[in-house]
Motif scaffolding. Sequence first.
Motif, PDB file in Angstrom:
ATOM      1  N   UNK A 274      -3.176 -56.772  58.904  1.00 50.28           N
ATOM      2  CA  UNK A 274      -3.973 -57.989  59.097  1.00 50.28           C
ATOM      3  C   UNK A 274      -4.107 -58.255  60.591  1.00 50.28           C
ATOM      4  N   UNK A 275      -5.287 -58.743  61.006  1.00 51.16           N
ATOM      5  CA  UNK A 275      -5.541 -58.997  62.424  1.00 51.16           C
ATOM      6  C   UNK A 275      -6.041 -60.420  62.613  1.00 51.16           C
ATOM      7  N   UNK A 276      -5.396 -61.135  63.518  1.00 56.17           N
ATOM      8  CA  UNK A 276      -5.824 -62.475  63.922  1.00 56.17           C
ATOM      9  C   UNK A 276      -6.106 -62.433  65.419  1.00 56.17           C
ATOM     10  N   UNK A 277      -7.215 -63.045  65.845  1.00 54.99           N
ATOM     11  CA  UNK A 277      -7.568 -63.046  67.263  1.00 54.99           C
ATOM     12  C   UNK A 277      -7.607 -64.463  67.805  1.00 54.99           C
ATOM     13  N   UNK A 278      -7.404 -64.574  69.106  1.00 61.61           N
ATOM     14  CA  UNK A 278      -7.654 -65.821  69.839  1.00 61.61           C
ATOM     15  C   UNK A 278      -8.838 -65.515  70.736  1.00 61.61           C
ATOM     16  N   UNK A 279     -10.019 -66.041  70.365  1.00 66.88           N
ATOM     17  CA  UNK A 279     -11.251 -65.649  71.042  1.00 66.88           C
ATOM     18  C   UNK A 279     -12.382 -66.586  70.647  1.00 66.88           C
ATOM     19  N   UNK A 280     -13.532 -66.501  71.310  1.00 69.82           N
ATOM     20  CA  UNK A 280     -14.695 -67.287  70.883  1.00 69.82           C
ATOM     21  C   UNK A 280     -15.130 -66.898  69.476  1.00 69.82           C
ATOM     22  N   UNK A 289     -14.001 -55.680  60.302  1.00 69.78           N
ATOM     23  CA  UNK A 289     -14.486 -56.864  59.593  1.00 69.78           C
ATOM     24  C   UNK A 289     -14.426 -58.114  60.462  1.00 69.78           C
ATOM     25  N   UNK A 290     -15.138 -59.193  60.059  1.00 72.66           N
ATOM     26  CA  UNK A 290     -15.033 -60.462  60.811  1.00 72.66           C
ATOM     27  C   UNK A 290     -13.579 -60.924  60.871  1.00 72.66           C
ATOM     28  N   UNK A 291     -13.192 -61.407  62.049  1.00 71.94           N
ATOM     29  CA  UNK A 291     -11.784 -61.683  62.311  1.00 71.94           C
ATOM     30  C   UNK A 291     -11.401 -63.137  62.056  1.00 71.94           C
ATOM     31  N   UNK A 292     -10.289 -63.316  61.363  1.00 72.47           N
ATOM     32  CA  UNK A 292      -9.634 -64.618  61.378  1.00 72.47           C
ATOM     33  C   UNK A 292      -9.269 -64.913  62.832  1.00 72.47           C
ATOM     34  N   UNK A 293      -9.555 -66.148  63.286  1.00 71.52           N
ATOM     35  CA  UNK A 293      -9.362 -66.393  64.723  1.00 71.52           C
ATOM     36  C   UNK A 293      -9.081 -67.855  65.021  1.00 71.52           C
TER      37      UNK A 293
END
Length: 334
Positions: A274-280, A289-293
């Motif tokens: 699983x990938x979570x980003x801190x971003x716009x 895929x579209x990221x949880x962020x």
Amino acid sequence: MSGRAVTIAEVARHAGVAVSTVSYVLSGKRTISADTRRRVLDSISTLGYHPHAGARSLASKRSNVIALVLPLRAGMHVPVLMRFATAVVTAARRFDHDVLLLTADEGPEGIRRVAASALVDALVLMDVELHDRRAPLLRELAEPSVLIGFPAEPAGLTCVDLDFAAAGARCVAHLAERGHRQIALLGAPHVVYDRGTGFARRTREGFTEAVAAHGLDGLALPCEETFDEVHTTITRLLTERPALSGLVVHNESAVNHVLGALRQLGRRVPEDVAVVAICPDDVAERASPPLTSVLIPAEEVGREAVRLVMEKLEGREVPDATLLPPHLAIRSST
């Protein structure tokens, strides 16, 4: 009117008053009756009159310019920085101010030079370090200032930013809620941490503290910006931690490289990692895929920085610290 500039004399004739009366309405130096003031302002609006900037600054003792101090240093993601800059410029125009963009890394000397020149009314500063050399000078300047970011000792300063420590913690909490037990933070490049840049350090601290609070096994690593470097980092990480199932990425330049490297290494997102980003948001939404962020709210932070500095220009009290809470948007990557 034609394309030429409207003069103050034309405004005076249109309103049926003396030129000096128009000047007093604009400068506020004398009390003018409400009826006359309204007539003058109506004429200004009808004719499209714009006071000459030089004359206006002489009358008000202001330049109507804000300095945005944004030193362009190694490891910085310029597209995101420009979002902040655009937000500051747009907000400043609503207050009838222009923005002088300063990108050289001159430290306190550059701040002192600009302040002494009387070119600007106030300063907004970015890329704030925990032990920022500019902070002591800002406490002494007559010109008001606002920092987008927090030094380690913010007393006597006005600061606004996303609560990056809470953002790092929110990402960990989300992965913990999804049942992940071994996770990692891929953060900013080495050089950003080495400079002591506040937002990167605070995200890492929030991540590390939340990992301990949730009883997880977590590791925080710097992450460089090229695909080869990202691929090497993730390969080593997965080799050393084969049970790792969650990544937090706080590096806009590396987000798509992380997803590409995981694909090359045969790891599916979100089934395997699983990938979570801190971003716009748009960076997260365009990923595959579209990221949880957690959103980096550049527009909101920029607007708030300008509002605070304008309040200070008017002599009003403002809070020392404004921390915007993180908002997590859940998408396909988790």
